[in-house]
Design an enzyme around this catalytic site. Sequence first.
Site, mmCIF file in Angstrom:
data_model
loop_
_atom_site.group_PDB
_atom_site.id
_atom_site.type_symbol
_atom_site.label_atom_id
_atom_site.label_comp_id
_atom_site.label_asym_id
_atom_site.label_seq_id
_atom_site.Cartn_x
_atom_site.Cartn_y
_atom_site.Cartn_z
ATOM 1 N N ASP A 94 0.860 -1.174 0.000
ATOM 2 C CA ASP A 94 0.000 0.000 0.000
ATOM 3 C C ASP A 94 0.896 1.224 0.000
ATOM 4 O OD1 ASP A 94 -1.959 1.884 0.331
ATOM 5 O OD2 ASP A 94 -2.264 1.469 2.466
ATOM 6 N N ASP A 96 0.607 5.190 0.134
ATOM 7 C CA ASP A 96 -0.372 6.214 0.406
ATOM 8 C C ASP A 96 0.377 7.530 0.521
ATOM 9 O OD1 ASP A 96 -3.379 6.238 1.868
ATOM 10 O OD2 ASP A 96 -2.073 7.956 2.247
ATOM 11 N N ASP A 293 3.585 1.091 3.179
ATOM 12 C CA ASP A 293 3.076 1.007 4.547
ATOM 13 C C ASP A 293 3.420 -0.389 5.083
ATOM 14 O OD1 ASP A 293 1.576 0.586 6.814
ATOM 15 O OD2 ASP A 293 -0.148 1.720 6.075
#
Lengths: 390, 338
Positions: A94, A96, A293
């Site tokens: 992920d 972000d 992440d």
Amino acid sequence: MSEARFLKNAFASYYARGFDLAREPKHIDRREFGFTTFGEKLVIRHRRFSKWSELRDFVNSLAPADIMCSTAIYERPDEPMERKGWLGAELVFDIDADHVGTDCLSQHTSWFCPSCGESGWGLGIAKCPACGGKVEEIKWFCENCLEAAKQETIKLLDFLENDFGFSESEILLCFSGHRGFHVHVLSDEVMSLDQQSRKEIVDYLLGVGLDFKALGFAPRGKPPMLTSGGWRGRVARRIYDLLFEKAREDERISPILEKWSDEMPVSAVLEVLGREYWKLLERAKEEVATHVDSVVTTDLHRIMRLPGTLHGKTGLLAKVISPSEIDSFDPFVEAVVLPKSVVSVSVKAPIPEIRLWNEAYGPFERGQRVDAPKALGVLLIAKGAAKLVE
Amino acid sequence: MTSWSKRDFAKYPFSPQAAEFVDSLGVTIDQLTSPEMARVLERAINRAKEGVKYAVIEPKWDDDLVELLSFPTAVALVSSLQDRYAERRYALAEARRAHLLLQEEDIEKLIKLAEQAFGWKIRAVDDEGFRLAVGLLHYLRNASSFHDPHWKLVNREVKLGEVFVTKAEAARLLQEEVQRKLLERFKPVQLPESLQPYVEKLRGEVGGMYTEFSEHIELEKLNYDALPPCIKNIIRKISETGHASHLERFTLASFLVAANASVDEIISIFRGLSDFDEGKTRYQVEHIAGMRGSRTKYSPPSCDTLKTHGLCVGWDTRCGGVRHPLAYYMKASKKGAK
Ligand code: SF4
Ligand SMILES: [Zn+2]
Ligand SMILES: [Zn+2]
């Protein structure tokens, strides 16, 4: 009509024709599905569907805000976690904008106080300055943060392909529908990786535990080559580029670059740069690392947005992108799938300028009435920054 | 090693190839107590005993067939103890034995073995001093429990799904593979009546040690029973898995130093580590004890710190509000002395 109903209708009519863009996971009957709904904001978990068409029917009848699917496969996906029987999990990442370290977030975060209606700009406002009540924070995105997330994702893809040897066909890349990207490695052999191995992979991407000395960046080691694999090569190449840029203003640098064939002349660089050399190494490391992440990747029981479905907080599509086309991917055009028909909203909290398609909207102030294309209306309402005007 | 010799089977009896060969002989478990098999049974009992007790099995034998057959027999004996701790110790011992043998093999043989016995992706290379390239996932599965920084993926040459290693490193990775594979092998077995006495004998010899870890520690000054749960847990982990993180090692060593254990006592505990190196351990322990280097004595971490790192196992149950593992030890030692 209530805001929740409006959002639900918008999603329902999208899914009635757009569900085909959703990506069916392998072994669908072994996945756990989860949903959130508009309105009561229910969280539904531990659902199992034996067929894709069953999921489609469920989505069409519920019109959920979010459709999540486990990265893991289980013997009994519909039982509580302890009894599911873990069989394996995709390797997922992920990225972000929150983790990428852009500083624009503080400039485009607003807040709204549900108790008194006050609102304003600012990140990390704990209490409403007017009434002391708890405020809702509204994080927006901008071209800058999405571009940064994209560059980070490009780095990740490079690691996955060139270091880890995964082929494009094993990689499922999609826009998160909000402030980043998700990457799933789908090959069968990664499914059984344990948590510790996944942690090693994350540490690798982030450069955690990197030992410059062991990698030959200190004198008397085995000097790295530009063609070396792994971090040795990546840092060496980055140092070369940084020095190349520096050479324009510092005439001591050129002789080093001339001396530098494949093998890095570590002692010569150190001699010229002195202490600055170690800072340069740190900088190269920062730039080489890709900021995924770590919690997401090491979680063996994660549920993530089903690729190709709508994000409940934005109405944007978590669009599947071919890795070779990420460069030209424009989320503000390609992820906007809701209609252009107009809806009237009134603004509750400040909204920054937002581009959809090639049109710029906003910025908008509290109290302003906006005739917005439905895609924008959904975004503003779903984020809690506007309400419907009847 | 396109074709395996009997000697290879004896060296690597855990390989599917060796198992297949054993199957082809048609020996059954009931025959083990027959006179012809006496040597097999004897070696098996020793193998199991040495393995569980000391986590080592000497790779020395003269009859390949006896050596080979003693392996499945020893596994059956250990399985029937029905003790996870004994199984772990035994797997560690077999893996170490294999490691010693693997180190002697040449590159080609190592590759064939890794490919054929474990399905590894592995090939010979000549890259900046590295001789072998191991598939990333096989590398990770086996190296991710190592704590030395040089094993960290980030400090390795990684290219297109391969990690470059030396021959010695490949042998070490294979040791882990053997250990993991062996652990998967243990399953409840029902041994014939005639073998029961041997199981009981084995239980008698190793029993005390796997129920209580204190026995193999050369106790001198340390009051084992009074150790706090977190410390006992690290000791148990070391003897069962052969692994401990840096923080676990530091916690254990600094605690034991503070609890007045002797350097030799401490080293006897660390001996269970699969990467144990006496000289290095001695140096580190003496360093922590302030006998070397900066001459500062390191104090062991507090309960708070141990909780943060997930090493506390007794906070809400057995420890009743202590704030430091040493405080627990003092209190418990006094109680015991009464
Ligand atoms: S409470 Fe303190 S002494 Fe007890 S297990 Fe936890 S860390 Fe150890
Ligand atoms: Zn307020
Ligand atoms: Zn931004």
